[in-house]
Every structure is written in C-alpha cells, then in structure tokens.
Design a protein around this motif. Structure first.
Motif, mmCIF file in Angstrom:
data_model
loop_
_atom_site.group_PDB
_atom_site.id
_atom_site.type_symbol
_atom_site.label_atom_id
_atom_site.label_comp_id
_atom_site.label_asym_id
_atom_site.label_seq_id
_atom_site.Cartn_x
_atom_site.Cartn_y
_atom_site.Cartn_z
ATOM 1 N N GLY A 229 1.053 -1.328 -0.068
ATOM 2 C CA GLY A 229 -0.100 0.214 0.271
ATOM 3 C C GLY A 229 0.450 0.861 -0.039
ATOM 4 O O GLY A 229 0.527 2.280 0.590
ATOM 5 N N ILE A 230 1.948 0.819 -0.487
ATOM 6 C CA ILE A 230 3.136 2.159 -0.757
ATOM 7 C C ILE A 230 1.811 3.388 -1.792
ATOM 8 O O ILE A 230 1.643 3.118 -2.665
ATOM 9 N N THR A 231 2.153 5.162 -0.987
ATOM 10 C CA THR A 231 1.805 5.783 -1.726
ATOM 11 C C THR A 231 2.647 6.829 -2.045
ATOM 12 O O THR A 231 2.431 7.436 -2.933
ATOM 13 N N VAL A 232 4.449 6.516 -1.661
ATOM 14 C CA VAL A 232 4.648 8.031 -1.915
ATOM 15 C C VAL A 232 6.526 6.725 -1.858
ATOM 16 O O VAL A 232 7.154 6.288 -1.597
ATOM 17 N N VAL A 233 6.697 7.630 -3.525
ATOM 18 C CA VAL A 233 8.026 6.161 -4.206
ATOM 19 C C VAL A 233 9.528 7.898 -4.369
ATOM 20 O O VAL A 233 8.573 8.786 -4.511
ATOM 21 N N GLU A 234 9.982 8.125 -3.920
ATOM 22 C CA GLU A 234 11.217 8.504 -4.427
ATOM 23 C C GLU A 234 12.038 7.979 -4.664
ATOM 24 O O GLU A 234 13.373 7.024 -4.198
ATOM 25 N N LEU A 235 12.489 8.564 -5.875
ATOM 26 C CA LEU A 235 14.004 7.473 -6.859
ATOM 27 C C LEU A 235 14.334 8.301 -7.547
ATOM 28 O O LEU A 235 14.992 9.568 -8.085
ATOM 29 N N VAL A 236 16.242 7.894 -7.367
ATOM 30 C CA VAL A 236 17.003 8.698 -8.929
ATOM 31 C C VAL A 236 16.145 8.456 -10.150
ATOM 32 O O VAL A 236 15.129 7.368 -10.160
ATOM 33 N N PRO A 237 16.246 9.521 -11.163
ATOM 34 C CA PRO A 237 15.574 9.083 -12.746
ATOM 35 C C PRO A 237 15.793 8.192 -13.539
ATOM 36 O O PRO A 237 15.794 7.153 -13.884
ATOM 37 N N THR A 238 18.012 7.067 -13.518
ATOM 38 C CA THR A 238 18.201 6.250 -13.314
ATOM 39 C C THR A 238 17.736 4.840 -13.498
ATOM 40 O O THR A 238 16.534 4.120 -13.923
ATOM 41 N N MET A 239 16.618 5.311 -11.772
ATOM 42 C CA MET A 239 15.854 3.687 -10.981
ATOM 43 C C MET A 239 14.373 4.014 -12.052
ATOM 44 O O MET A 239 13.597 3.475 -12.241
ATOM 45 N N VAL A 240 14.152 5.423 -11.968
ATOM 46 C CA VAL A 240 12.433 5.760 -12.916
ATOM 47 C C VAL A 240 12.406 5.139 -14.235
ATOM 48 O O VAL A 240 11.440 4.392 -14.306
ATOM 49 N N ARG A 241 13.471 5.167 -14.255
ATOM 50 C CA ARG A 241 13.774 4.485 -16.144
ATOM 51 C C ARG A 241 13.707 3.354 -16.136
ATOM 52 O O ARG A 241 12.996 2.219 -16.704
ATOM 53 N N HIS A 242 14.928 2.317 -15.286
ATOM 54 C CA HIS A 242 14.545 0.756 -14.979
ATOM 55 C C HIS A 242 13.144 0.860 -14.781
ATOM 56 O O HIS A 242 13.042 -0.212 -15.478
ATOM 57 N N LEU A 243 12.075 1.186 -13.689
ATOM 58 C CA LEU A 243 11.380 0.796 -13.686
ATOM 59 C C LEU A 243 10.047 1.078 -14.623
ATOM 60 O O LEU A 243 9.235 -0.129 -14.788
ATOM 61 N N LEU A 244 10.296 1.827 -15.230
ATOM 62 C CA LEU A 244 8.798 2.366 -17.157
ATOM 63 C C LEU A 244 10.090 0.901 -17.492
ATOM 64 O O LEU A 244 8.641 0.244 -18.566
ATOM 65 N N ASP A 245 10.506 0.092 -17.746
ATOM 66 C CA ASP A 245 11.019 -0.760 -18.822
ATOM 67 C C ASP A 245 10.879 -1.638 -18.530
ATOM 68 O O ASP A 245 10.454 -2.159 -19.582
ATOM 69 N N ASP A 246 10.123 -1.968 -16.855
ATOM 70 C CA ASP A 246 9.715 -3.311 -16.717
ATOM 71 C C ASP A 246 8.514 -3.382 -15.908
ATOM 72 O O ASP A 246 8.379 -4.578 -15.975
ATOM 73 N N LEU A 247 8.126 -2.457 -16.351
ATOM 74 C CA LEU A 247 6.342 -2.873 -16.224
ATOM 75 C C LEU A 247 5.817 -3.452 -17.062
ATOM 76 O O LEU A 247 4.720 -4.153 -16.498
ATOM 77 N N ALA A 248 6.127 -3.870 -17.640
ATOM 78 C CA ALA A 248 5.577 -4.272 -18.601
ATOM 79 C C ALA A 248 5.165 -6.103 -18.741
ATOM 80 O O ALA A 248 4.220 -6.651 -18.464
ATOM 81 N N ALA A 249 5.981 -6.489 -17.682
ATOM 82 C CA ALA A 249 6.899 -7.757 -16.764
ATOM 83 C C ALA A 249 5.520 -7.770 -15.680
ATOM 84 O O ALA A 249 5.405 -8.407 -15.390
ATOM 85 N N ALA A 250 4.862 -6.376 -14.937
ATOM 86 C CA ALA A 250 4.402 -6.908 -14.276
ATOM 87 C C ALA A 250 2.719 -6.361 -14.584
ATOM 88 O O ALA A 250 2.189 -6.606 -15.555
ATOM 89 N N PRO A 251 1.932 -7.487 -12.942
ATOM 90 C CA PRO A 251 0.993 -7.320 -13.682
ATOM 91 C C PRO A 251 -0.275 -5.963 -13.893
ATOM 92 O O PRO A 251 0.224 -4.972 -14.123
ATOM 93 N N ALA A 252 -1.077 -5.983 -14.205
ATOM 94 C CA ALA A 252 -1.888 -5.443 -15.325
ATOM 95 C C ALA A 252 -2.345 -4.271 -13.608
ATOM 96 O O ALA A 252 -2.289 -5.030 -12.717
ATOM 97 N N GLY A 253 -2.587 -2.733 -13.754
ATOM 98 C CA GLY A 253 -2.824 -1.761 -12.899
ATOM 99 C C GLY A 253 -1.942 -1.836 -11.418
ATOM 100 O O GLY A 253 -1.424 -1.298 -10.823
ATOM 101 N N ALA A 254 -0.612 -1.840 -11.914
ATOM 102 C CA ALA A 254 0.662 -1.855 -11.424
ATOM 103 C C ALA A 254 1.208 -0.536 -10.661
ATOM 104 O O ALA A 254 0.589 0.027 -11.684
ATOM 105 N N LEU A 255 0.898 -0.270 -9.871
ATOM 106 C CA LEU A 255 1.332 1.537 -8.824
ATOM 107 C C LEU A 255 0.436 1.727 -9.067
ATOM 108 O O LEU A 255 0.467 2.958 -8.960
ATOM 109 N N GLY A 256 -0.715 0.998 -8.898
ATOM 110 C CA GLY A 256 -2.565 1.926 -8.512
ATOM 111 C C GLY A 256 -2.724 2.789 -8.305
ATOM 112 O O GLY A 256 -3.250 3.590 -7.927
#
Length: 503
Positions: A285-312
């Motif tokens: 139930g995490i609502t606030v995340v802080e990352l360096v942009p490099t990690m934000v990019r990796h997160l977006l790159d790999d979201l295709a492998a995550a379940p639908a509605g991830a980070l909802g």
C-alpha cells in the motif's frame, strides 16, 4: 569510555564566515527580484517540534503501524518504547548532548528508533552505510568525532563497519543490547533551534569526505515542506529506499511519523528489482516513492512484465539526485497519469530539497525541465559573477549561479573551516534564522511565467559550474576519485573524466 566531543567548537561561527562581494544597492536589487519572482517562501512552521514527541502523541491517541521492514512492523507505541530503551543504552555508554553517534548496518525499522533515541539525548546522528569499505567508515567516524557506533543489525554486522569503527577508535554498541533496559525518561533535549541534528558526508575534492552539519530547525522545516507540498496524511505510506548515507534517507525515515503515516523500508534485494519493487508497492500500500531518474527509467522499462494496474495506489513519484530528462517525464505521465511526478532539487548542505516542481504536460515542451520554486522558508538568489569579482543579481532568462538562504541552510562542514568558508557566506540579503547563505555551484536560469506548464517564474537547472558530477544520483567530486587513485603506490598521477553513455 570516550563518547566523542561536542561539535560546537568544530564549526565556524556566523561572524567567521566571509562576506559575499555584493554592493548594498545590488543586495537590495537581488532581494527585490527574488520577492517579485516568487523565489522567497514564508510559512509558519513549529521549528521546535520533536519527531519523538509526535510519535508518542499518535501512540497515545490511536496506536497504529509506524514503520515496517522485511522482518517486523513497529507500532507507534512500540517505536517510542524502543527509542527510549536505546536512549538509555546510549546515555549509559557516555553519550551526551552535542556528541556524535554513528549508526550503521542494514536499513531497517531499528534505524528509525535509533534516530529518535539520538534526538532524545540531544546528540547528533551520523550514518555509516553497511556497503562502505572500512576506510570510508573510518574516515567518516573519525572526521565526525564519533566515539560510538550503534549497529542496528539483528544478526552479524558487516565486517567493514566493525573494522572501520575499530580504526576510528569507536566503541561498538548493538541495538539488541537495549532489550530489557529501562526506558529513558523525559522530553527530547533541544537546547536551541540551531542545535546540530545530524551530519551527512558528501564527496570532497581532497579525497576526504565533507561532513555537512544540518540543524534541528532546518531538518524540521524540510519535513514539514514535504508534508505540505505532497499533501501527506495519516493514510500515506512512504517507501524508504535510499541508502543511509544519502540525504533523502532522513525525510523518508521520519516524515510520515509527523502525520501518523507509515514508513516502509524496502530492502535492496527488492528495490533493485523493478518488477519486485512494483509488486511491493502494491502489496504494501505504498503511496509515495522517491527514486533517482535512472531507477525511474528502469521501473518503466520493466513494467510491461508487471501485472496490469501495477502501481495503481501510488500518489507521488519523486525524482531527485540527478537531472530529470524531459523524455523520461513524458513516459511517466503517459504510463502513470494517476501518480503525480515531482522534480525535486536540493543540496545536502541545505537540509535536502530546496525546490519542488510538479511536472505537467506543458513542461514537456522544454528541453530541460524546471526544478521549481522554493520550499517553505527557503530563499533563492540567482547571481552572476562579474569580471571585477562582485556578484550581480540575474533577472528572468539570465543564467547565473544559485545561492540559497533561509532556515534550511546548514552549519557548514564539520571541522573543515576552509571548505566551509569556500561555500558558506554571511547572508547580505535578509536577516534570516541562520544568517547564512550557501553557494550551490549550480548554474540555473529563471524561466518566465508560461514557460512550460507553470503560470509563475520557475527555476531551470543548467548543470554544474565546477567538476562535481552525479553518478546514479550520488554526488561525486572528480578530484576525490583522482586523490584516491593516487594513494596507490603504483599510480604516479591520475586524471578522471566522465563519459556519458546513451543506449
């Protein structure tokens, strides 16, 4: 045992700081421009607030989960009780107000209790990251003047931490040794608002790290700036992802506790795996995340492998530590329209972030995103160094160097008067709570209203004016790397440059 000496005698007094070379007329012009363009921010904040006091207030009103890690969850009452037992452990070991306590080990719930214990006895917190080599641990603890290293690991502590502590002459205390001790009695010891609260070590060009000292008032002001600008409430859960030596770890560890929210410590084994991290955000139930942009990019790159509605359930993604690219922001806004993207900027020397900017579609027209406007009680000045050695205030669309004033400005570098005097000045513009002005070394420009998605002037970051760089969000001096390389007997000289690789 020697628990370390007070830091007061190892810091420059305000009167010992240099005066900035600016005329009286130009100081008035700089003050007028900053006010006109919204680069000053005034907000009422109870700077005498103590985090432990808020924790105990929530524990008394309605106990709830306060901090969780991979092994346990502490309620507000449990967190307060653990902090008071640790405070007894520290005081029994000779820790007194104004002394420095090292805290090392794996990121976990105990770190939060340790910080609160240090706040109770009026000491200073200095983190020693478990991933550091022994030489770095030694340098940090020795330079900080810490006589004690409190380890928070439930099991074995990293050998490098113990080796570094031994070389620095520190006594090692285990947090587990506080079990069964009587809780420390009384309120948190706060002798003055400018009382040093923690020391964080940044890169130094001489090969020795610089210990930036942050005051209680600066820390509390930044915590409340985050609460206001993010709209944090007791329903929020903030992911604690940053290494302990990184300045953003402080607000991640403490800020939710001021509003009755929860800190969720996300370990590296999850935090470095984008799919596992996305799953953890959803499950916890995490609502606030802080990352360096490099990690934000990796997160977006790999979201295709995550379940639908991830980070909802995510409300905010905060990007910090390095420049946030426009194209990465475009990807985030398209993929996660429900989670706002905050571009945050600030130096460790000024209690962490001094500007916030919520990215909108209008910003995507710019080659470089704005870093925003000042947080509560910060004062920002864009100044240009003239050929005659004086400084001139910059107006809209003029490039200059960013200077920071206000309650957020720290005390300088511990035991390092030369480097303190190189970056900190007496504030010639306003009589603020600290009286200090910090030279960031960052080139910026004031964008006019309507540039991007904001209807007011905003700051745009343009890069460093010296040889300092950021690698994966970690601030580094190229000179420090050269100095370390040259310690090796087989190296006669070294030169370091940065090559930017783009896939």
């Amino acid at each position: 045992m020697n628990a370390g000496g007070p830091v007061a005698g190892r810091l420059l007094a305000l009167t010992e700081l240099p005066a900035l070379a600016v005329s009286v007329d130009e100081a008035g012009r700089a003050r007028e421009l900053a006010a006109r363009h919204g680069m000053t921010s005034d907000r009422e904040v109870d700077l005498a607030d103590a985090v432990i006091a808020r924790v105990e207030r929530f524990a008394a009103e309605r106990d709830r989960p306060a901090v969780a890690d991979r092994t346990r969850t502490l309620s507000y009452a449990g967190l307060a009780a653990e902090a008071r037992r640790l405070a007894t452990l520290l005081e029994d070991a000779g820790v007194r107000p104004g002394t420095v306590v090292g805290v090392g080990g794996e990121r976990c719930a105990t770190v939060v209790a340790a910080f609160l214990a240090i706040e109770l006895v009026g000491a200073l917190y200095v983190p020693a990251d478990e991933t550091w080599p022994a030489a770095r641990v030694r340098d940090v603890l020795d330079q900080a003047g810490a006589g004690v290293l409190l380890t928070v690991d439930a099991g074995a502590t990293a050998p490098a931490l113990l080796e570094g502590a031994a070389e620095a002459g520190c006594t090692v205390l285990r947090a587990a040794d506080a079990d069964g001790r009587a809780p420390w009695a009384g309120e948190a010891r706060l002798e003055s608002l400018d009382q040093p609260r923690y020391v964080l070590f940044t890169s130094g060009s001489t090969g020795r790290p610089k210990g930036a000292v942050v005051e209680h008032q600066g820390m509390v002001n930044h915590l409340y700036a985050k609460i206001v600008d993010l709209g944090l409430t007791g329903a929020d859960v903030v992911a604690q992802t940053a290494p302990l030596g990184f300045d953003i770890s402080v607000w991640q560890l403490l800020c939710p506790l001021l509003v009755g929210g929860r800190v969720d410590v996300v370990g590296d084994e999850v935090g470095h795996d984008p799919v596992a991290f996305a799953r953890a955000v959803d499950e916890r139930g995490i609502t606030v995340v802080e990352l360096v942009p490099t990690m934000v990019r990796h997160l977006l790159d790999d979201l295709a492998a995550a379940p639908a509605g991830a980070l909802g359930g995510l409300r905010w993604m905060i990007a910090t530590g390095e420049e946030l690219p426009t194209e990465l922001s475009r990807r985030w806004l398209q993929a996660m329209p429900h989670a706002r993207l905050l571009n945050a900027y600030g130096p460790t020397e000024c209690s962490d972030d001094v500007t916030h900017h919520t990215v909108t579609a209008g910003d995507l027209e710019l080659l470089r995103l704005p870093i925003g406007v000042p947080v509560a009680n910060a004062r920002l000045y864009v100044l240009r160094h003239e050929d005659d050695g004086t400084w001139r205030a910059c107006d809209l669309e003029e490039t200059g160097e960013l200077f920071v004033g206000g309650v957020c400005v720290g005390r300088g570098y511990l035991g390092d008067p030369k480097r303190t005097a190189d970056a900190f000045y007496q504030d010639p513009f306003e009589a603020t709570a600290t009286g200090r002005l910090y030279r960031t070394g960052d080139a910026v420009k004031l964008l006019p209203p309507g540039a991007g998605g904001d209807d007011r002037p905003t700051l745009q970051y343009l890069g460093r004016v010296d040889r300092q760089v950021k690698i994966s969000g970690v601030r580094m001096e190229l000179g420090e790397i050269e100095a370390v390389l040259q310690r090796h007997p087989a190296v006669g000289a070294a030169a370091v440059v940065v090559h930017e690789y783009r896939a």
